[in-house]
Each structure stands twice: as structure tokens, then as C-alpha cells.
Design an enzyme around this catalytic site. Structure first.
Site, PDB file in Angstrom:
ATOM      1  CE1 TYR A   1     -78.596 -15.973 -16.658  1.00 49.40           C
ATOM      2  CE2 TYR A   1     -77.086 -17.834 -16.854  1.00 49.40           C
ATOM      3  CZ  TYR A   1     -77.808 -16.805 -17.438  1.00 49.40           C
ATOM      4  OH  TYR A   1     -77.744 -16.619 -18.786  1.00 49.40           O
TER       5      TYR A   1
ATOM      6  CG  ASP B   1     -77.907  -9.051 -14.190  1.00 50.46           C
ATOM      7  OD1 ASP B   1     -77.220  -9.456 -13.239  1.00 50.46           O
ATOM      8  OD2 ASP B   1     -77.754  -9.417 -15.365  1.00 50.46           O
TER       9      ASP B   1
ATOM     10  CE  LYS C   1     -71.921  -8.031 -14.438  1.00 53.59           C
ATOM     11  NZ  LYS C   1     -72.124  -9.371 -15.012  1.00 53.59           N
TER      12      LYS C   1
END
Length: 523
Positions: free
Chosen positions: A265, A300, A372
């Protein structure tokens, strides 16, 4: 629970490719440390405080050692030399450096203590400090025995006022409304600060600074409200960015329960140097594993810049890679909160079935991980009624497929930072659906030739192909070519690369040794 019929040979091929990919990362960072890792070691020993210009003492010491070319052996040896030479305690040395009354380089250069003796001294001290982290983990276990967390999926909400004391009020309200997890959103761009701010903070942009004192304040507040509610309330923050391992250490000391922690990320969305962040990630995850902290990965986010329908396999491929990298930091599967999201364009016909396919596929590929699951954001329009319904379908997918950590969607997404009443409506939405469909997954089956099964097969096929391609070219090349999230990053670019240091042959990090040894012994 309803199960997809997945080709296990393909699943094994995914894991085999991930091992090769992780090997290439290990080779890429072999023999390296970073300024942030060395600051973390100092913090773990108890070095803390700031000088008159608010510069943290760990930064002062590491910068002085680095300028004098004394950091290659690691900060632990140099700190040991300084302590033995000055005959000060860690606390007194911190204070003296902050007040410019102690010259760390001069102390090191004047030291003629035997290096073996210095290492032994610092190892014993590290062992004592590690025991304190272990005691903090045991305290969490005791509290969770006395006040068990709510049933999964855990209800996860955020607070983001910029003021830790206002965050506390909102977090308490959310816990009383039913939240199981509170995440304190960090001030915008803190991930790019190469230091950790000090003390309680009351200003921030879009969030509150992650500081050790802020962690402590929120932990105490959530413990209090958890005892009132008879439910342990979990606390989340971010150990990502340029201070990834330092914030992991603070979280371990102050008993945080989850940490957003993902080098991929940082590379893709914060343009952080690859070597810097992969080295930092290894040590930060070792700390999290030792402290029993669940990590949250950031796959995500790929779907905020790439299409969830055509790029779903990139999320799964990244989850496999993160699983392997995390296991090399001794993180067990139950501490891997692998991220994914409900982000398919709601105008797609049978999009709900495709979301179920993705969620069920991920659930079965990583059966022990507390996944998650992130809510719809990309296609939230400001129509609060439609948004509330989208969140409801997201919640139904979660309870049907057995997700673990449910970050609740807000009906006012795309309008403003949630108000307390927005959060209450989202909690009511999730509680209603979770309660009414708690065992729905046990009552249905997926058709062998149905749309859900076919979609899962397609995503798994694409995942195998992608991972085997990356295994051939290496993860670093894949990141350069934009395979994830459509974002390209150069291997030698990015922020923080000046903080990458080649270790000398006598480099020493006693905390890494202790954590790794004890975690392996406990497996």
C-alpha cells in the site's frame, strides 16, 4: 456453511508462486536496515522525548550516528556503548540528549568496552523490555476472557476529528451503540513524516496524529467503556508509511489490537521507496506478531483506482503475497487481517452475485484469517437512501460468507466525515442484518454451474496466471510495470530511500533475535 468447489491444485500453485515471490523480496532487501528500524530499536529500549524544537530523541540519536557512519552495526550496540561509557540510565541519557547535554557520538567513540560485553548487556536489557510487551499481550488475553469481544463479523467504525479528546468522546459513543472496533484515523500525510509526533495532539487534517500518548489516552477510554458494556473494545491505528516499525512498537507497548500494516500500500499509494518499506515491514510485522496484534492489509484500496470487476484477481494475488510475507515475520494466520472490498459497480447485472463469489472465494482461500472487509465507497453518490441500501447488501454478503472484520459503510459516504448519528444508523443496519441472517450460509448451497461458482473459478484462474507471471519476473518488476492498482513505481525512486543503510558484518538487533526465537518456539 455453503462452499465453492475450488480447484485445490490451483490454490497450491498460487501458494508455490507466492513463496518464489517472497524469496525475491528477501533477496532484494538482504543485508539492509533502515533509519526507522534503528529508531524503533531505540524506542523499544525506552529512548523517548523531544528536544526544544520538538525533534524526537530517537531521531536525534540515529541522525548523529548516521552522520558519523556509526549506524551500520545497528543502534543497539551504539546505545550500549553510550550507556556503559556515561553510566547513565536510558531515561537519563534520553533527557541529556534532548537537552543537548550528551554527545552520543563522542560517548561511542570514547568507549573502549568489549563489543561482546556490550552485546550481552544490550541483550539482557532487550529481554527485560520484551517481557513487558509479553505482559501487555497477556493483559489483553485476560481482559478478553473477562469481557469477550462481540461475535464476528466484528463491527468496525472510525473516528476522525483531529483532536484526540474529541475522538475519545466519539469512540465511547460508538462503543455504546454497539461497535466492537474503533479505528482512530490518522492525520492526512502522517505516513510521509519521517518522525513520530510527540504527546497528546488536538490538531490534524482529516484525522488525529498517531502518537504514543494518543494511543494511551484512547486505550484507557476504550477499556473504561468496554467494562461498562461488558465487551472488550478493540483499538486500531496505522503502522504504515515511513515510521512503520516505530508505530508498531508504540502499539505493542500501549496494547493496540490491530494495525494497518502493508508495504505494498505504501509503495503504490504513498510512493514510498521499495527497499525502505519492505525492510520496515519485516520488522514491524515481527513486533506485531510478538505483541499479538492483528495486521490489516490494504488490497481493498486497489479497487479505488482499478475496476473491481476486471481486476478482482489482483486483490487475491496480493493477499497470497501478503500471506507469505507475513508468515516470514512469524505472524500466524489468525493475525492476518487480509483486506478486500465490496466495490463492483452497482449497475452491473447480478453484481451482488459477483460480490458473493469474491467474498466466498477469499474466505475459503484464507480460512483462518480474520478477513477485513471494506464497504462500498467508489460508487457512493451522496444519495443516502441508496447508500444505506448498498451498505445493507454489503452487510448481507459479509454474514453469508463469514467475514471477520467489518468496516461499516456510512450512508453519508462522499458527503462528509461521519457524524455520530451516521455511525449509529450504520451500526443498526449491520446489527439488524447480522442478527436476521446469522446462519443463512448454513442453509444454502452454490450451484455447481451457477454464476457464483463460475465467477470464483474465473478469478482463481486469473490469480494463478498473475502470480506465476510475477514469480518469473519478480515482485519489484511487477510493481514497476503497474500490475497492481494500475500504478507504476520505479524501484529506485520513492520517498525515504535515503534512510536505507547497508549493515556491517557485526550488525546486531537483539529484539529481532528474541522475538523470532520465542515466536518460533511457540509454534
Amino acid at each position: 456453511m455453503a462452499k465453492l468447489d475450488l480447484d485445490q491444485n490451483k490454490v497450491e500453485r498460487c501458494r508455490a508462486a507466492s513463496v518464489s515471490i517472497a524469496d525475491s523480496v528477501d533477496n532484494y532487501i538482504e543485508g539492509l536496515t533502515t533509519t526507522s528500524v534503528e529508531r524503533t530499536i531505540l524506542r523499544l529500549y525506552g529512548i523517548d522525548g523531544v528536544d526544544s524544537e520538538e525533534i524526537p530523541v530517537p531521531n536525534l540519536i540515529v541522525e548523529q550516528l548516521d552522520k558519523a557512519d556509526l549506524l551500520k552495526t545497528g543502534a543497539a550496540i551504539r546505545l550500549g556503548q553510550a550507556l556503559l561509557e556515561s553510566k547513565m540510565s536510558v531515561e537519563d541519557l534520553s533527557e541529556a540528549v534532548a537537552e543537548n547535554k550528551a554527545d552520543i557520538v563522542k560517548l561511542v567513540n570514547n568507549s573502549n568496552h568489549n563489543i561482546s560485553k556490550v552485546k550481552s548487556y544490550m541483550r539482557e536489557m532487550a529481554s527485560d523490555r520484551a517481557k513487558k510487551i509479553k505482559a501487555t499481550r497477556e493483559k489483553r488475553d485476560e481482559l478478553q476472557q473477562e469481557y469477550p469481544p462481540g461475535p464476528k463479523p466484528w463491527l468496525y467504525v472510525i473516528v476522525a476529528t483531529g483532536n484526540i479528546y474529541e475522538d475519545v468522546q466519539q469512540a465511547r459513543a460508538a462503543a455504546r451503540q454497539g461497535a466492537d472496533i474503533v479505528a482512530v484515523i490518522r492525520s492526512t500525510a502522517q505516513s510521509l513524516l519521517d518522525y513520530v509526533p510527540y504527546g497528546p495532539t488536538t490538531e490534524g487534517f482529516g484525522g488525529t496524529y498517531a502518537t504514543q500518548e494518543n494511543f494511551k489516552i484512547m486505550r484507557e477510554a476504550l477499556d473504561e467503556v468496554g467494562q461498562e458494556e461488558g465487551r472488550y473494545i478493540q483499538l486500531v491505528n496505522y503502522c504504515s508509511g515511513l515510521c512503520m516499525p516505530e508505530i508498531a512498537a508504540m502499539g505493542a507497548i500501549e496494547r493496540l489490537d490491530m494495525m494497518l500494516n502493508d508495504a505494498m500500500y505504501g509503495i503504490l499509494f504513498r510512493d514510498i521507496n521499495m527497499k525502505r518499506t519492505f525492510v520496515d515491514q519485516y520488522f514491524s510485522r515481527l513486533i506485531n506478531a510478538y505483541a499479538g496484534i492483528i495486521i490489516n492489509t490494504g488490497e481493498d484500496n486497489y479497487l479505488t483506482t482499478a475496476d473491481a470487476l476486471t481486476e478482482a484477481h489482483t486483490v487475491v494475488a496480493s493477499q497470497f503475497i501478503n500471506e507469505e510475507l507475513a508468515s516470514r515475520s512469524q505472524l500466524p494466520p489468525e493475525l492476518m487481517g487480509l483486506g478486500h472490498a465490496f466495490e463492483i459497480d452497482p449497475t452491473v447485472e447480478d453484481g451482488f452475485l459477483l460480490e458473493i463469489a469474491q467474498a466466498q472465494l477469499v474466505r475459503q482461500l484464507f480460512p483462518e484469517a480474520p478477513l477485513k472487509y471494506m464497504p462500498p465507497t467508489k460508487y457512493m453518490t451522496g444519495d443516502i437512501f441508496k447508500g444505506h441500501l448498498q451498505d445493507g447488501m454489503f452487510n448481507l454478503t459479509s454474514i453469508l460468507t463469514g467475514q471477520g472484520i467489518q468496516l461499516l459503510g456510512m450512508l453519508t459516504e462522499a458527503i462528509h466525515t461521519p457524524f455520530m448519528q451516521d455511525r449509529a444508523l450504520s451500526l443498526d443496519n449491520a446489527k439488524y442484518i447480522f442478527n436476521n441472517a446469522r446462519n443463512l450460509g448454513d442453509e444454502i448451497q452454490f450451484k455447481p454451474d451457477g454464476k457464483i461458482q463460475k465467477r470464483a473459478d474465473q478469478v482463481l484462474d486469473e490469480t494463478v496466471e498473475m502470480l506465476e507471471e510475477i514469480a518469473e519476473e519478480g515482485l519489484i518488476s511487477a510493481l514497476e510495470s503497474g500490475l497492481f492498482a494500475g500504478i507504476e513505481r520505479p524501484r529506485d525512486g520513492g520517498k525515504g530511500k535515503d534512510g536505507v543503510i547497508k549493515k556491517s558484518s557485526d550488525y546486531y538487533n537483539p529484539f529481532a533475535e528474541i522475538f523470532r526465537k520465542e515466536l518460533i518456539a511457540s509454534e
